[in-house]
Design an enzyme around this catalytic site. Structure first.
Site, PDB file in Angstrom:
ATOM      1  N   ASN A   7       0.868  -1.172   0.000  1.00  0.00           N
ATOM      2  CA  ASN A   7       0.000   0.000   0.000  1.00  0.00           C
ATOM      3  C   ASN A   7       0.908   1.226   0.000  1.00  0.00           C
ATOM      4  O   ASN A   7       1.430   1.626   1.037  1.00  0.00           O
ATOM      5  CB  ASN A   7      -0.899  -0.042   1.242  1.00  0.00           C
ATOM      6  N   ARG A  91      -2.654  -2.012  -3.399  1.00  0.00           N
ATOM      7  CA  ARG A  91      -3.855  -1.211  -3.203  1.00  0.00           C
ATOM      8  C   ARG A  91      -3.792  -0.015  -4.155  1.00  0.00           C
ATOM      9  O   ARG A  91      -2.814   0.732  -4.158  1.00  0.00           O
ATOM     10  CB  ARG A  91      -3.911  -0.712  -1.769  1.00  0.00           C
ATOM     11  N   HIS A 180     -13.064   3.388  -0.105  1.00  0.00           N
ATOM     12  CA  HIS A 180     -13.019   2.409   1.000  1.00  0.00           C
ATOM     13  C   HIS A 180     -13.640   1.077   0.577  1.00  0.00           C
ATOM     14  O   HIS A 180     -14.077   0.293   1.430  1.00  0.00           O
ATOM     15  CB  HIS A 180     -13.809   2.891   2.241  1.00  0.00           C
ATOM     16  N   ARG A 241     -12.236  16.207   7.397  1.00  0.00           N
ATOM     17  CA  ARG A 241     -12.971  16.491   6.157  1.00  0.00           C
ATOM     18  C   ARG A 241     -14.424  16.803   6.498  1.00  0.00           C
ATOM     19  O   ARG A 241     -15.013  16.158   7.367  1.00  0.00           O
ATOM     20  CB  ARG A 241     -12.924  15.284   5.215  1.00  0.00           C
ATOM     21  N   GLU A 389      -7.777  -4.599   5.377  1.00  0.00           N
ATOM     22  CA  GLU A 389      -7.694  -4.355   3.939  1.00  0.00           C
ATOM     23  C   GLU A 389      -6.570  -5.166   3.302  1.00  0.00           C
ATOM     24  O   GLU A 389      -6.702  -5.656   2.185  1.00  0.00           O
ATOM     25  CB  GLU A 389      -7.535  -2.847   3.676  1.00  0.00           C
TER      26      GLU A 389
END
Ligand code: AMP
Length: 410
Positions: A7, A91, A180, A241, A389
């Site tokens: 990743n 990823r 996601h 955010r 993940e």
């Protein structure tokens, strides 16, 4: 079979090495602060070996070289040589509309990843560098890309379109993509296994609540709507955010506060969310919860705003799917914060007929492990499902390899 998961981000490369026969995690780590002072390798292996040291690397290519080195190191290594690695799963955040599943990386795939950099400028260029670095250091391994957007490729047009002139979709591909997806897919599968139900018979709402937050309606194992949109800024309120916003606020800031592109970008992505509303100088929910506990009003309202929006989305997705069998909490906040899970579920017990009722004791004891936290009176299951993940990427990589293996092509 050994699969390495990579990743590659803007300033770090995370990695996990799996033995797929029993899905054992052989080693994992991170090369962090790449390109900055104090670049470090932090590494652990399944034998209990731990290593933390300063390394001197300028970019992702050199970082992956460090990773290849430590995995094969005499003292800390867990494989004899790079040739032991059958495949590397990467990823990749954005695959655009064309890529709807994991793929073996060929030149055409690389072109798409590069093209999608305009849609994910903070992620795709770094993911791409990770792929190139891995091709250099693991030339004998098959390179596979697993995309965050791919799981959401099943969202129907009426849910992915914005109410903008259609040409903006047609010409510029402005639409909801969702993010996601690797996590939402992973926890959906885990939830179905836990419930001992076929995934294609379930209506799930998966709440990925971490530093970034998103929520997905998963019907029959397919994403049919998700809160993040054209970019990962839309939807739930997050660490820093803003999430959903009246777009006219941006126009107001431009006209009346004379803010430009850079300042607005910074404001919406880096200064908003829990950080901006609580205004205690931290986006970490733990800090905000402790400020709330010591009576800080703004911290309290930040938490309420955060959970209220999650609840609204749950309501919307129940309507979109015509019901729900299970609500799944995952990621840093979802897995670890009983207060947030309770606040999200508070009031849902009154939903007509559905009976979404949390058990306070199970909720308190339910952190960080796969399990159910609903009351025995609840019709809807409420689950905590740890996300992983890296494991999902390894599993998807393996799925792609299996047909090749049968044909003797790996
Ligand atoms: P992630 O992005 O999934 O690693 O999640 C990171 C976020 O999880 C952090 O910013 C924290 O706000 C949150 N978090 C982690 N542990 C806890 C906890 N015990 N209680 C509340 N929030 C937590």
């Amino acid at each position: 079979m050994i699969i390495l998961v990579i990743n590659a981000g803007s300033s770090s490369v995370k990695f996990t090495l799996f033995r797929m026969e029993d899905e054992a995690e052989l080693a994992s780590g991170i090369v962090g602060r790449i390109g900055l002072a104090g670049t470090r390798l932090n590494y652990k292996n399944f034998k209990g070996g731990n290593l933390g040291k300063e390394v001197f690397v300028a970019d992702a290519v050199e970082a992956v070289g460090i990773i290849a080195g430590v995995l094969t190191d005499d003292r800390y290594g867990v494989i004899d040589g790079e040739k032991d690695i059958t495949a590397v799963g990467h990823r990749v955040v954005h695959g655009g509309e064309k890529i709807t599943d994991s793929v073996i990386i060929e030149d055409s795939v690389k072109e798409i990843i590069k093209k999608c950099s305009t849609l994910a400028p903070l992620h795709n260029p770094h993911n791409f560098k990770g792929i190139e670095a891995s091709e250099r250091h693991f030339p004998g391994a098959l390179q596979v890309a697993v995309f965050d957007t791919a799981f959401h490729a099943t969202i129907p047009e009426h849910a992915f379109l914005y109410g903008l002139p259609y040409r903006l979709y047609h010409q510029d591909r402005i639409r909801r993509y969702g993010f996601h997806g690797i996590s939402h897919k992973h926890v959906s599968g885990e939830a179905a296994r836990f419930l001992d139900m076929p995934l294609d018979a379930l209506k799930l709402i998966t709440c990925h609540l971490g530093n970034g937050c998103s929520i997905t309606a998963v019907e029959g194992g397919k994403s049919i709507d998700t809160s993040m949109g054209f970019t990962p800024l839309e939807g739930l309120m997050m660490g820093s955010r803003c999430g959903d916003l009246d777009p006219a606020i941006v126009l107001f800031l431009m006209e009346h506060k004379q803010l430009g592109y850079k300042e607005i970008n910074e404001l919406l992505n880096k200064q908003s969310g829990l950080l901006g509303v609580a205004d205690i100088g931290s986006s970490d929910l733990r800090d905000i919860l402790s400020a709330k506990a010591s009576g800080n009003h703004q911290a309290g309202i930040a938490v309420k705003t955060f959970t209220y929006r999650i609840k609204k989305y749950i309501g919307a997705y129940i309507a979109a799917m015509g019901g729900v069998d299970a609500i799944v909490f995952t990621a840093g906040i979802g897995e670890n914060s009983p207060i947030i899970r309770e606040s999200v579920c508070d009031g849902l017990q009154r939903t007509n007929g559905l009976k979404i009722i949390l058990d306070p004791e199970k909720n308190k004891a339910g952190n960080n492990k796969l399990g159910e936290i609903q009351s025995c009176l609840s019709r809807v299951k409420i689950l905590v499902v740890p996300t992983n993940e890296a494991r999902e990427i390894a599993q998807q990589t393996l799925q792609l390899l299996q047909p090749l293996e049968k044909n003797g092509m790996t």
